[in-house]
Design an enzyme around this catalytic site. Structure first.
Site, PDB file in Angstrom:
ATOM      1  N   GLU A   7       0.807  -1.225   0.000  1.00 42.80           N
ATOM      2  CA  GLU A   7       0.000   0.000   0.000  1.00 42.80           C
ATOM      3  C   GLU A   7       0.842   1.277   0.000  1.00 42.80           C
ATOM      4  O   GLU A   7       0.353   2.343  -0.335  1.00 42.80           O
ATOM      5  CB  GLU A   7      -0.936  -0.004   1.217  1.00 42.80           C
ATOM      6  CG  GLU A   7      -2.176   0.825   1.012  1.00 42.80           C
ATOM      7  CD  GLU A   7      -3.268   0.502   2.022  1.00 42.80           C
ATOM      8  OE1 GLU A   7      -3.682   1.431   2.719  1.00 42.80           O
ATOM      9  OE2 GLU A   7      -3.678  -0.667   2.114  1.00 42.80           O
ATOM     10  N   ASP A 103      -2.729  -3.290   3.313  1.00 41.84           N
ATOM     11  CA  ASP A 103      -3.055  -3.285   4.744  1.00 41.84           C
ATOM     12  C   ASP A 103      -4.123  -4.342   5.007  1.00 41.84           C
ATOM     13  O   ASP A 103      -5.074  -4.484   4.236  1.00 41.84           O
ATOM     14  CB  ASP A 103      -3.578  -1.910   5.177  1.00 41.84           C
ATOM     15  CG  ASP A 103      -2.437  -0.995   5.603  1.00 41.84           C
ATOM     16  OD1 ASP A 103      -1.271  -1.390   5.437  1.00 41.84           O
ATOM     17  OD2 ASP A 103      -2.718   0.117   6.092  1.00 41.84           O
ATOM     18  N   TYR A 305      -0.791  -3.643  14.187  1.00 43.48           N
ATOM     19  CA  TYR A 305      -1.740  -2.986  13.277  1.00 43.48           C
ATOM     20  C   TYR A 305      -2.719  -2.108  14.056  1.00 43.48           C
ATOM     21  O   TYR A 305      -3.342  -2.559  15.028  1.00 43.48           O
ATOM     22  CB  TYR A 305      -2.492  -4.052  12.490  1.00 43.48           C
ATOM     23  CG  TYR A 305      -3.410  -3.497  11.428  1.00 43.48           C
ATOM     24  CD1 TYR A 305      -2.896  -2.929  10.265  1.00 43.48           C
ATOM     25  CD2 TYR A 305      -4.791  -3.536  11.587  1.00 43.48           C
ATOM     26  CE1 TYR A 305      -3.735  -2.420   9.285  1.00 43.48           C
ATOM     27  CE2 TYR A 305      -5.638  -3.026  10.607  1.00 43.48           C
ATOM     28  CZ  TYR A 305      -5.097  -2.464   9.471  1.00 43.48           C
ATOM     29  OH  TYR A 305      -5.931  -1.944   8.508  1.00 43.48           O
TER      30      TYR A 305
END
Length: 621
Positions: A7, A103, A305
């Site tokens: 990403e 992601d 994350y």
């Protein structure tokens, strides 16, 4: 050749290093049978109305509702994006296989799927799914790649969200701008944005319309301790004075002394919202600032994350926690070791494994935000503050409960009862991790839970006292801050202090943890709200816009929360994406009909400082 697509360039660089793609080219890296390329977030977007038919370019009520027979995507009109996409397209057309390294979430899935669709990729696709950017996590992820088909429902949820936002946002923004904005300013309407604005406006109206009323509180001081009448407030001065006269000059008698030992469990680990709440309360960071910082910490491999809405860890993470704790032990800031003394008491024995922390059934895609165990270097002051919150919360959940003694003392003069409560910490437990800066989650401590040691009272003792009758005024509800607004969005506007109940209501919250910060920023940019110190205040335009909207579907947190629940159910394969879109099409059609049929001459006032919006509006027509 296998093409990996990440990403961001920085993420692609880390992945390329791990898998041996070390030769740099324009827009990608290559080596060891891999080509690693990247997007810059969204390269593609849903087509705009004029892409479907020229008739939809002009803003006109007769064109509404605009419902394309089939939604399509387009490349964003940006030279840098077009150049990078040409590289991606060339690589994907020649690829033997693709690994989606976006992601690991709904938005990441959507970004990469759209790019692959636009590039016309035909080869098999696998998915890299990781919760941290450490070398170990990347290697483990590549060893356990999944077929992209396993994430189809995640993509469908993201696609449904995007289509739903297009249908409601574009149709209703044009509808309200033409009908009520006098074509002088754009009246932006959004599926999450408008109910969030309604929360702020409704709270402000409560405050503006609030009429303070006096009340009287009867208290008395006995043995240097203030007791308050259990009857509560007196609504008339005469009633309060009568009670005061009843007790004046008479002895005060202790009627009951009750001692209870209690325990306070450690606060839960952080999800994104609770981290944003704490950062706003402690440091004044906006929700967007906190999201940006935690994203930086994630990309620096220091934390896991960030875009998560769970406070739990899966059971298999337990075995990795001692290693993470060892990493925290070695952290140094300005020559100091802030966590060494906190980690040391946990050494030499198995870490506590609580069901309030480890519960695989409460974790779907990602777990709570925790440190990775990597040792930070050269953090900015803001990064260090956010990292410190996450590190201390992680350490605290392995500490024992805080033990305290709660003492409640009742006293009386004639028939009027008084009460005082005190709490004494017997064993600080997890509170030692926070020293003086103690808070349980993000709720302020209640006044009657004040930590104070009371004198040793005995039932039956009696003596003189000094009564007081104090006049006070009722106060309006507080303005929203970003912290309290985030909590309100999480619970669809309901005031919920209880952590477990709040957790249960998350499914019907409005917006996703990752999008709430952007929604608040949009309200600022549209000049619908402004900030006064920490307070969020609705502007006259914001208030007028909400007053104009009569359709509950557009401004009700509860109804928007139901939509959010359906989107989560699509992801969990419990609800059909086509049905969600069909319902939204019908709702938009109904709203358009009702607004166009409005016979009133209502308008939103054009404010002098909104001349810029006036220019924008003209450029859009």
């Amino acid at each position: 050749m296998i093409v990996c697509i990440a990403e961001k360039p920085s993420v692609a660089k880390d992945i390329a290093r791990i898998i041996g793609a070390t030769a740099s080219h324009d827009g990608y890296m290559e080596g060891n049978g891999y080509q690693v390329t990247w997007t810059f977030g969204h390269l593609c977007e849903l087509k705009m109305p004029e892409d479907y038919t020229p008739m939809w370019k002009a803003w006109s009520l007769t064109a509404l509702p605009m419902i394309p027979p089939r939604f399509g995507i387009r490349l964003k009109d940006d030279q840098g994006i077009k150049k990078q996409f040409a590289v991606i397209e060339r690589l994907m057309q020649a690829a033997d296989g693709i690994i989606n390294c976006g992601d690991a979430g709904q938005e990441g899935e959507l970004i990469q799927r759209w790019v692959m669709q636009k590039a016309g990729a035909k080869c098999p696709v696998q998915r890299l799914w990781i919760s941290s950017m450490t070398d170990e996590a990347i290697r483990e992820g590549f060893a356990t790649l999944k077929d992209q088909g396993q994430y189809q429902s995640l993509y469908m949820a993201g696609l449904s969200r995007a289509v739903g936002d297009w249908l409601l946002g574009i149709n209703c923004t044009r509808l309200y701008t033409i009908k009520y904005g006098q074509n002088h300013q754009v009246l932006s309407i959004g599926r999450v944005q408008t109910p969030t604005l309604a929360l702020i406006v409704n709270r402000q109206k409560e405050i503006d319309n609030f009429k303070p009323e006096p009340y009287w509180v009867l208290a008395t001081v006995y043995r240097d301790t203030t007791f308050t009448a259990t009857k509560g407030r007196f609504t008339s001065k005469e009633e309060g004075e009568q009670a005061f006269k009843t007790i004046e000059g008479k002895p005060f008698t202790i009627t009951k002394v009750e001692k209870k030992n209690g325990r306070e469990t450690p606060p839960s680990l952080y999800d994104l919202t609770s981290l944003q709440v704490d950062c706003n309360k402690k440091f004044g960071f906006s929700a967007e600032t906190t999201l940006n910082i935690i994203q930086q910490l994630y990309e620096q491999k220091l934390t896991t994350y960030p875009r998560v809405d769970t406070t739990f860890l899966p059971d298999d993470v337990y075995s990795k926690c001692p290693q993470t704790m060892n990493g925290l032990f070695q952290v140094k800031h300005a020559g100091q070791s802030p966590y060494a003394d906190l980690v040391r008491p946990l050494g030499g024995k198995p870490l506590l494994k609580s069901k309030k922390v480890f519960d695989s059934s409460k974790v779907t895609d990602h777990h709570a935000i925790i440190p990775t165990g990597m040792i930070p270097t050269a953090l900015t002051d803001m990064q260090r503050k956010v990292f410190d919150l996450i590190a201390r919360r992680f350490i605290a959940v392995f500490y024992p409960d805080c033990k305290y003694a709660q003492t409640t003392v009742l006293g009386a003069v004639d028939d009027i009862e008084f009460k005082v409560t005190g709490r004494t910490i017997l064993d600080p437990g997890w509170r030692a991790v926070y020293a003086k800066d103690v808070q349980t989650d993000d709720d302020e401590k209640k006044p009657d839970e004040e930590e104070r040691t009371l004198p040793a009272f005995e039932k039956g003792e009696s003596g003189p006292h000094q009564p007081t009758l104090t006049e006070k005024m009722t106060t309006p509800p507080p303005y929203y801050t970003e912290a309290t607004l985030l909590r309100a969005m999480e619970t669809a506007g309901k005031l919920v202090d209880d952590e477990e109940l709040r957790r249960a209501m998350k499914e019907n919250g409005i917006g996703r943890p990752s999008t709430r910060a952007a929604i608040i920023e949009t309200l600022f940019k549209r000049k619908y709200i402004r900030k006064e110190r920490k307070r969020l205040v609705a502007t006259p335009t914001g208030i007028e816009l909400i007053d104009l909207i009569r359709e509950d579907l557009l401004k009700s947190c509860e109804l928007t929360g139901i939509w959010e629940k359906k989107l989560r159910d699509i992801e969990a394969q419990k609800y059909d994406a086509q049905q969600f879109i069909a319902e939204l099409k019908q709702q938009v059609t109904t709203i358009v009909h009702d607004v166009i049929s409005d016979p009133t001459n209502r308008r939103v006032t054009v404010l002098p400082d909104e001349a810029e919006k006036k220019k924008k509006s003209k450029s859009l027509t």
